[in-house]
Design a protein around this motif. Structure first.
Motif, PDB file in Angstrom:
ATOM      1  N   LEU A  95      -4.868  -0.270  -1.676  1.00  8.64           N
ATOM      2  CA  LEU A  95      -3.646   0.363  -2.160  1.00  8.64           C
ATOM      3  C   LEU A  95      -3.386   1.759  -1.589  1.00  8.64           C
ATOM      4  CD1 LEU A  95      -3.832  -0.644  -5.935  1.00  8.64           C
ATOM      5  CD2 LEU A  95      -2.264  -1.545  -4.207  1.00  8.64           C
ATOM      6  N   ASP A  96      -4.416   2.391  -1.012  1.00  6.14           N
ATOM      7  CA  ASP A  96      -4.277   3.771  -0.516  1.00  6.14           C
ATOM      8  C   ASP A  96      -3.724   4.690  -1.606  1.00  6.14           C
ATOM      9  OD1 ASP A  96      -5.265   3.053   1.941  1.00  6.14           O
ATOM     10  OD2 ASP A  96      -3.328   2.958   2.935  1.00  6.14           O
ATOM     11  N   LEU A  97      -4.368   4.655  -2.764  1.00  8.40           N
ATOM     12  CA  LEU A  97      -3.878   5.399  -3.926  1.00  8.40           C
ATOM     13  C   LEU A  97      -3.878   6.909  -3.705  1.00  8.40           C
ATOM     14  CD1 LEU A  97      -5.611   3.352  -6.763  1.00  8.40           C
ATOM     15  CD2 LEU A  97      -3.217   3.267  -6.064  1.00  8.40           C
ATOM     16  N   GLU A  98      -4.766   7.389  -2.841  1.00  7.73           N
ATOM     17  CA  GLU A  98      -4.819   8.823  -2.582  1.00  7.73           C
ATOM     18  C   GLU A  98      -3.492   9.342  -2.026  1.00  7.73           C
ATOM     19  OE1 GLU A  98      -6.789   6.534  -1.251  1.00  7.73           O
ATOM     20  OE2 GLU A  98      -8.907   7.025  -1.547  1.00  7.73           O
ATOM     21  N   LYS A  99      -2.825   8.527  -1.218  1.00  6.98           N
ATOM     22  CA  LYS A  99      -1.568   8.957  -0.605  1.00  6.98           C
ATOM     23  C   LYS A  99      -0.438   9.056  -1.632  1.00  6.98           C
ATOM     24  CE  LYS A  99      -2.720   7.045   3.926  1.00  6.98           C
ATOM     25  NZ  LYS A  99      -2.359   6.075   4.986  1.00  6.98           N
ATOM     26  N   ALA A 100      -0.646   8.419  -2.790  1.00  6.05           N
ATOM     27  CA  ALA A 100       0.358   8.481  -3.848  1.00  6.05           C
ATOM     28  C   ALA A 100       0.012   9.500  -4.917  1.00  6.05           C
ATOM     29  CB  ALA A 100       0.515   7.111  -4.491  1.00  6.05           C
ATOM     30  N   GLY A 101      -1.143  10.151  -4.782  1.00  5.82           N
ATOM     31  CA  GLY A 101      -1.572  11.090  -5.811  1.00  5.82           C
ATOM     32  C   GLY A 101      -1.961  10.399  -7.102  1.00  5.82           C
ATOM     33  N   VAL A 102      -2.501   9.186  -6.983  1.00  4.87           N
ATOM     34  CA  VAL A 102      -2.904   8.391  -8.146  1.00  4.87           C
ATOM     35  C   VAL A 102      -4.428   8.451  -8.283  1.00  4.87           C
ATOM     36  CG1 VAL A 102      -3.011   6.068  -9.130  1.00  4.87           C
ATOM     37  CG2 VAL A 102      -0.921   6.845  -8.002  1.00  4.87           C
ATOM     38  N   ARG A 134       0.858  -1.187   0.000  1.00 10.62           N
ATOM     39  CA  ARG A 134       0.000   0.000   0.000  1.00 10.62           C
ATOM     40  C   ARG A 134       0.889   1.229   0.000  1.00 10.62           C
ATOM     41  NH1 ARG A 134      -0.450   2.373   5.013  1.00 10.62           N
ATOM     42  NH2 ARG A 134       0.419   1.175   6.757  1.00 10.62           N
ATOM     43  N   PHE A 135       0.443   2.261  -0.699  1.00 11.06           N
ATOM     44  CA  PHE A 135       1.215   3.488  -0.782  1.00 11.06           C
ATOM     45  C   PHE A 135       1.137   4.256   0.539  1.00 11.06           C
ATOM     46  CE2 PHE A 135       0.597   2.608  -5.276  1.00 11.06           C
ATOM     47  CZ  PHE A 135       1.831   2.960  -5.817  1.00 11.06           C
ATOM     48  N   ILE A 136       2.273   4.792   0.948  1.00 15.34           N
ATOM     49  CA  ILE A 136       2.289   5.672   2.117  1.00 15.34           C
ATOM     50  C   ILE A 136       2.749   7.075   1.734  1.00 15.34           C
ATOM     51  CG2 ILE A 136       2.576   3.809   3.791  1.00 15.34           C
ATOM     52  CD1 ILE A 136       5.562   4.417   3.876  1.00 15.34           C
ATOM     53  N   SER A 137       3.204   7.232   0.482  1.00 18.47           N
ATOM     54  CA  SER A 137       3.565   8.545  -0.058  1.00 18.47           C
ATOM     55  C   SER A 137       3.690   8.397  -1.568  1.00 18.47           C
ATOM     56  CB  SER A 137       4.894   9.034   0.546  1.00 18.47           C
ATOM     57  OG  SER A 137       5.998   8.394  -0.093  1.00 18.47           O
ATOM     58  N   PRO A 138       3.902   9.474  -2.308  1.00 13.22           N
ATOM     59  CA  PRO A 138       4.055   9.357  -3.763  1.00 13.22           C
ATOM     60  C   PRO A 138       5.280   8.557  -4.190  1.00 13.22           C
ATOM     61  CG  PRO A 138       3.464  11.599  -3.173  1.00 13.22           C
ATOM     62  CD  PRO A 138       3.771  10.893  -1.901  1.00 13.22           C
TER      63      PRO A 138
END
Length: 472
Positions: free
Chosen positions: A271-278, A117-121
């Motif tokens: 995936l927590d895509l928001e934290k990656a700016g996706v 899972r994304f924790i940052s971009p």
């Protein structure tokens, strides 16, 4: 917390993710591959591989019942359903080493068996490890969609993720969903001795050319499968072994087992895509033709890229992404040359535009050529004459092909190659094929494009007569 820096981090070890991992590491990149479930993804464990293995078992049983036209006395097969499932799992186990963690670690891939899972971009966390990478690839695939039908949560049901573990043969299988998965499983179970009912809210095989779909559906009905169309499931009730499905118009269908096969949903929830700016939506990650997301470091391939959901598309996407990430070359994904097939008997295959799509796009410029299987000598010899090919042609080039018939999934390959490489119909017509083969339907279809120009042309006839008069 452990930390890793790498060139490429791939989330998901299905077809797309594995293809990228193998290609990238062998070309010199450092690769981390994350998989929280089974290596090989849906295709190996729940989709293409087990379904074709079960279909093969059904074909063997069907052959025993249908030998009369060949002088072979039909017999009723003694089907051991559990043994058929043993065959399915043997096939999976045979192929699994190619997709295994051990193989990929042997290639030099760092495999972590945890969900990412994304924790940052620029970072993904998997278990107790944080991975920083120059590029990320989301290859998480899709899962069976379970619709919110009232009562479904109160009865036992299967999806493609559980049906292959079922050991007890269903007495009467109800399939909700008349798409490729539903129809393939319906025919396989019918041939293995189950009663089968398919319930489809719209039209069965509705994404394919209706004329071609009818060839398949007529055969399935002739084999004893009940196919109810325009039958939207409204309520499900009952208990294990006694399930009822009531549809919107009041009809009630009864069976012993229930299979849900209404479609797929992309795997993006964890995936927590928001934290990656996706950016993303219900269809998957938002990508351009280069398969890059709104975060330039992040690509998406396969089902999660929101395009055609097929294993071979994920493999194709892998090549597109590798050229971009590793070689810095401009690389874009097309869709007009992607074939697909439904592995019923007869099979159903498509590449490019259907007739309806071609007519809408090209209007009167379109030429449609056809050739029936019943005029193919190999089909006649094998008693597989039910089928048809039609090819949509614009200015001498095929823009689509539809095939319903024996080995349609193999036959479509020639048209996929032609469309991918922008070949003309003359390239197909000029190909010499062994006789007798089913592949001659392709050449005969190409010949049908040229026949009116050669045999019905007064100009050609005048030229031939003139030449004959001049010859010594």
């Amino acid at each position: 917390m452990k930390r890793i820096k790498t060139d490429i981090c791939i989330i998901g070890a299905g077809s797309g993710g594995l293809s990228i991992a193998a290609g990238a590491v062998q070309m010199g990149a450092k690769v981390v591959l994350l998989e929280g479930h089974k290596m090989g993804g849906d295709c190996l464990n729940y989709g293409c591989v087990p379904s074709k293995a079960l279909i093969a078992a059904g074909k063997q049983a069907h052959a025993m019942r249908t030998g009369q036209p060949f002088g072979v006395t039909p017999v009723m097969p003694d089907v051991d359903y559990a043994a058929a499932k043993d065959h399915v799992h043997k096939v999976i186990d045979t192929i699994a080493p190619v997709d295994s963690q051990e193989r990929f670690e042997g290639l030099g891939v760092h495999v972590i068996r945890a969900f990412g899972r994304f924790i940052s971009p620029t970072e993904v966390q998997a278990g107790d490890t944080v991975i920083t990478a120059r590029r990320f690839v989301i290859a998480t695939g899709s899962s069976p969609l379970v619709p919110p039908i009232p009562g479904l949560d109160k009865v036992p049901y299967d999806t493609n993720e559980t049906i292959f573990d079922l050991r007890e043969k269903p007495g009467h299988l109800i399939v909700i969903g008349g798409g490729p998965i539903g129809m393939e499983m319906a025919q396989a179970h019918r041939r293995l001795g189950c009663e089968v009912t398919v319930i489809e809210g719209m039209k069965a095989l509705g994404k394919d050319d209706p004329e071609m779909a009818a060839v398949v559906l007529d055969t399935l009905r002739a084999e004893g499968i009940e196919i109810a169309e325009d039958a939207l499931a409204a309520e499900i009730r009952g208990t294990a072994g006694a399930i009822e499905v009531e549809v919107k118009d009041g009809r009630v269908f009864k069976g012993s087992h229930l299979l849900i096969a209404v479609g797929r949903k992309v795997n993006i929830d964890k995936l927590d895509l928001e934290k990656a700016g996706v950016a993303f939506d219900r269809g998957g990650v938002t990508v351009g033709d280069d398969l890059r997301s709104t975060n330039r470091r992040v690509y998406a391939v396969g089902d999660v890229a929101g395009r055609l959901q097929f294993t071979h598309v994920a493999g194709y996407h892998a090549g597109v992404v590798i050229r971009s990430m590793l070689l810095g070359l401009p690389s874009r994904a097309r869709q007009d040359h992607i074939p697909w097939a439904t592995y019923t008997d007869p099979e159903l295959a498509q590449v490019g535009l259907t007739e309806a799509q071609a007519r809408e796009k090209h209007g009167r410029a379109l030429t449609v050529v056809r050739f029936p299987f019943h005029d193919n000598d190999r089909a006649i010899a094998e008693g597989k004459t039910r089928g048809l090919i039609k090819v949509m042609v614009i200015k001498g080039r095929p823009v689509g092909a539809s095939i319903a018939g024996a080995q349609a999934g193999e036959l479509i390959a020639m048209w996929a190659m032609a469309i991918a490489n922008k070949l003309k119909m003359s390239a197909i017509a000029g190909t010499v094929l062994p006789y007798p083969t089913l592949s001659e339907v392709n050449k005969r279809a190409a010949g049908a494009y040229f026949s009116p120009k050669l045999f019905d042309s007064s100009v050609v006839k005048w030229v031939v007569r003139s030449v004959q008069r001049m010859l010594p």
